[in-house]
Scaffold this motif. Structure first.
Motif, PDB file in Angstrom:
ATOM      1  N   ALA A 102      -9.542   2.810   4.495  1.00  0.00           N
ATOM      2  CA  ALA A 102      -9.516   2.879   5.963  1.00  0.00           C
ATOM      3  C   ALA A 102      -9.363   1.480   6.550  1.00  0.00           C
ATOM      4  CB  ALA A 102     -10.777   3.555   6.484  1.00  0.00           C
ATOM      5  N   ILE A 103     -10.064   0.518   5.981  1.00  0.00           N
ATOM      6  CA  ILE A 103      -9.943  -0.868   6.452  1.00  0.00           C
ATOM      7  C   ILE A 103      -8.522  -1.380   6.219  1.00  0.00           C
ATOM      8  CG2 ILE A 103     -10.694  -3.244   5.992  1.00  0.00           C
ATOM      9  CD1 ILE A 103     -13.519  -2.038   5.463  1.00  0.00           C
ATOM     10  N   LEU A 104      -7.955  -1.082   5.046  1.00  0.00           N
ATOM     11  CA  LEU A 104      -6.583  -1.520   4.764  1.00  0.00           C
ATOM     12  C   LEU A 104      -5.575  -0.877   5.716  1.00  0.00           C
ATOM     13  CD1 LEU A 104      -6.459  -1.689   0.866  1.00  0.00           C
ATOM     14  CD2 LEU A 104      -6.430  -3.584   2.496  1.00  0.00           C
ATOM     15  N   ALA A 105      -5.807   0.365   6.120  1.00  0.00           N
ATOM     16  CA  ALA A 105      -4.920   1.005   7.093  1.00  0.00           C
ATOM     17  C   ALA A 105      -4.983   0.249   8.427  1.00  0.00           C
ATOM     18  CB  ALA A 105      -5.297   2.475   7.286  1.00  0.00           C
ATOM     19  N   GLY A 106      -6.188  -0.153   8.817  1.00  0.00           N
ATOM     20  CA  GLY A 106      -6.319  -0.955  10.040  1.00  0.00           C
ATOM     21  C   GLY A 106      -5.671  -2.323   9.899  1.00  0.00           C
ATOM     22  N   VAL A 107      -5.811  -2.940   8.743  1.00  0.00           N
ATOM     23  CA  VAL A 107      -5.172  -4.236   8.487  1.00  0.00           C
ATOM     24  C   VAL A 107      -3.655  -4.097   8.584  1.00  0.00           C
ATOM     25  CG1 VAL A 107      -4.739  -5.950   6.678  1.00  0.00           C
ATOM     26  CG2 VAL A 107      -7.072  -5.197   7.149  1.00  0.00           C
ATOM     27  N   ALA A 108      -3.125  -2.980   8.115  1.00  0.00           N
ATOM     28  CA  ALA A 108      -1.676  -2.751   8.176  1.00  0.00           C
ATOM     29  C   ALA A 108      -1.188  -2.752   9.620  1.00  0.00           C
ATOM     30  CB  ALA A 108      -1.318  -1.433   7.489  1.00  0.00           C
ATOM     31  N   VAL A 109      -1.974  -2.177  10.522  1.00  0.00           N
ATOM     32  CA  VAL A 109      -1.597  -2.175  11.942  1.00  0.00           C
ATOM     33  C   VAL A 109      -1.490  -3.606  12.446  1.00  0.00           C
ATOM     34  CG1 VAL A 109      -2.371  -1.526  14.256  1.00  0.00           C
ATOM     35  CG2 VAL A 109      -2.558   0.103  12.379  1.00  0.00           C
ATOM     36  N   TYR A 110      -2.446  -4.450  12.075  1.00  0.00           N
ATOM     37  CA  TYR A 110      -2.385  -5.851  12.500  1.00  0.00           C
ATOM     38  C   TYR A 110      -1.222  -6.583  11.844  1.00  0.00           C
ATOM     39  CZ  TYR A 110      -6.645  -5.530  15.141  1.00  0.00           C
ATOM     40  OH  TYR A 110      -7.563  -5.199  16.082  1.00  0.00           O
ATOM     41  N   LEU A 118       7.174  -5.376   6.823  1.00  0.00           N
ATOM     42  CA  LEU A 118       7.364  -4.855   5.465  1.00  0.00           C
ATOM     43  C   LEU A 118       6.052  -4.866   4.687  1.00  0.00           C
ATOM     44  CD1 LEU A 118      10.830  -6.366   4.480  1.00  0.00           C
ATOM     45  CD2 LEU A 118      10.274  -4.010   5.115  1.00  0.00           C
ATOM     46  N   LEU A 119       5.299  -5.926   4.806  1.00  0.00           N
ATOM     47  CA  LEU A 119       3.996  -5.989   4.141  1.00  0.00           C
ATOM     48  C   LEU A 119       3.035  -4.968   4.758  1.00  0.00           C
ATOM     49  CD1 LEU A 119       2.454  -7.394   1.921  1.00  0.00           C
ATOM     50  CD2 LEU A 119       1.804  -9.160   3.560  1.00  0.00           C
ATOM     51  N   GLY A 120       3.124  -4.794   6.076  1.00  0.00           N
ATOM     52  CA  GLY A 120       2.307  -3.781   6.737  1.00  0.00           C
ATOM     53  C   GLY A 120       2.649  -2.380   6.271  1.00  0.00           C
ATOM     54  N   ALA A 121       3.944  -2.104   6.109  1.00  0.00           N
ATOM     55  CA  ALA A 121       4.372  -0.785   5.639  1.00  0.00           C
ATOM     56  C   ALA A 121       3.888  -0.537   4.212  1.00  0.00           C
ATOM     57  CB  ALA A 121       5.890  -0.667   5.725  1.00  0.00           C
ATOM     58  N   ALA A 122       3.983  -1.562   3.358  1.00  0.00           N
ATOM     59  CA  ALA A 122       3.517  -1.407   1.973  1.00  0.00           C
ATOM     60  C   ALA A 122       2.006  -1.181   1.934  1.00  0.00           C
ATOM     61  CB  ALA A 122       3.884  -2.641   1.153  1.00  0.00           C
ATOM     62  N   THR A 123       1.274  -1.913   2.750  1.00  0.00           N
ATOM     63  CA  THR A 123      -0.182  -1.764   2.796  1.00  0.00           C
ATOM     64  C   THR A 123      -0.570  -0.383   3.302  1.00  0.00           C
ATOM     65  OG1 THR A 123      -0.431  -4.138   3.162  1.00  0.00           O
ATOM     66  CG2 THR A 123      -2.314  -2.749   3.732  1.00  0.00           C
ATOM     67  N   LEU A 124       0.072   0.057   4.377  1.00  0.00           N
ATOM     68  CA  LEU A 124      -0.227   1.370   4.943  1.00  0.00           C
ATOM     69  C   LEU A 124       0.161   2.483   3.966  1.00  0.00           C
ATOM     70  CD1 LEU A 124      -1.299   2.987   7.319  1.00  0.00           C
ATOM     71  CD2 LEU A 124       1.005   2.930   8.299  1.00  0.00           C
ATOM     72  N   ALA A 125       1.298   2.363   3.324  1.00  0.00           N
ATOM     73  CA  ALA A 125       1.731   3.389   2.372  1.00  0.00           C
ATOM     74  C   ALA A 125       0.757   3.482   1.196  1.00  0.00           C
ATOM     75  CB  ALA A 125       3.140   3.081   1.869  1.00  0.00           C
ATOM     76  N   SER A 126       0.305   2.337   0.693  1.00  0.00           N
ATOM     77  CA  SER A 126      -0.627   2.381  -0.436  1.00  0.00           C
ATOM     78  C   SER A 126      -1.967   2.974  -0.019  1.00  0.00           C
ATOM     79  CB  SER A 126      -0.808   0.990  -1.048  1.00  0.00           C
ATOM     80  OG  SER A 126      -1.517   0.131  -0.177  1.00  0.00           O
ATOM     81  N   ALA A 127      -2.416   2.657   1.190  1.00  0.00           N
ATOM     82  CA  ALA A 127      -3.678   3.230   1.668  1.00  0.00           C
ATOM     83  C   ALA A 127      -3.561   4.746   1.824  1.00  0.00           C
ATOM     84  CB  ALA A 127      -4.088   2.585   2.987  1.00  0.00           C
ATOM     85  N   VAL A 128      -2.446   5.206   2.378  1.00  0.00           N
ATOM     86  CA  VAL A 128      -2.241   6.646   2.557  1.00  0.00           C
ATOM     87  C   VAL A 128      -2.158   7.348   1.204  1.00  0.00           C
ATOM     88  CG1 VAL A 128      -0.575   8.380   3.371  1.00  0.00           C
ATOM     89  CG2 VAL A 128      -1.219   6.475   4.853  1.00  0.00           C
TER      90      VAL A 128
END
Length: 154
Positions: A102-110, A118-128
């Motif tokens: 959940a924290i990583l999903a929030g970090v992806a938004v930032y 691109l790094l945000g998309a990778a972070t969000l995809a891995s969290a999901v």
């Protein structure tokens, strides 16, 4: 999901860890590896070309990199332990993994807002992916069977 029944009433023995749960654990281990690499870069930067961008009169401002690296190694070390335990068939600390995801999903938004989409998309995809594996019905059934087994032994 593999669940074997025993001759005793109301007792099940969980079979192998569901594939979706193993996949989720592997995703978490990849995240941990990325965080360990980042922590290593923070440590290297602390002792080489470190210049603090913090506006502070405190001497501690010069040690933010090493402090952040220590924090990340502790947190992601525990989460990595939970992922390895899951791969070995003994899931532990699922709540801690969910919290970190959940924290990583929030970090992806930032990351999106900060100019690294691109790094945000990778972070969000891995969290999901990790969260889907944790909350998948096969994972839930496996955890429930393990809980019922432990409860029956009490």
């Amino acid at each position: 999901m593999d669940v074997e029944t025993t001759n005793e009433p109301d007792q099940t023995v969980p079979g192998t860890v569901p594939a979706v749960m193993r996949f989720s654990a592997i995703v978490v281990l990849v995240q941990c590896a990325a965080m360990f690499a980042y922590a290593a870069s923070l440590i290297v930067s602390q002792f080489t070309d470190h210049t603090s961008t913090l506006e502070s009169e405190s001497a501690a401002a010069n040690y933010v990199n090493i402090g952040t690296a220590t924090f990340l190694v502790i947190i992601f070390g525990f989460v990595g332990y939970a992922a390895v335990s899951t791969l070995k068939g003994n899931p532990r600390a699922t709540g801690a993994v969910v919290l970190v995801e959940a924290i990583l999903a929030g970090v992806a938004v930032y990351m999106f807002r900060g100019g690294v989409p691109l790094l945000g998309a990778a972070t969000l995809a891995s969290a999901v992916l990790a969260l889907v594996g944790i909350f998948h019905p096969a994972s839930r059934d496996y955890n429930e069977a393990r809980y019922a087994q432990r409860k029956a032994r009490r």
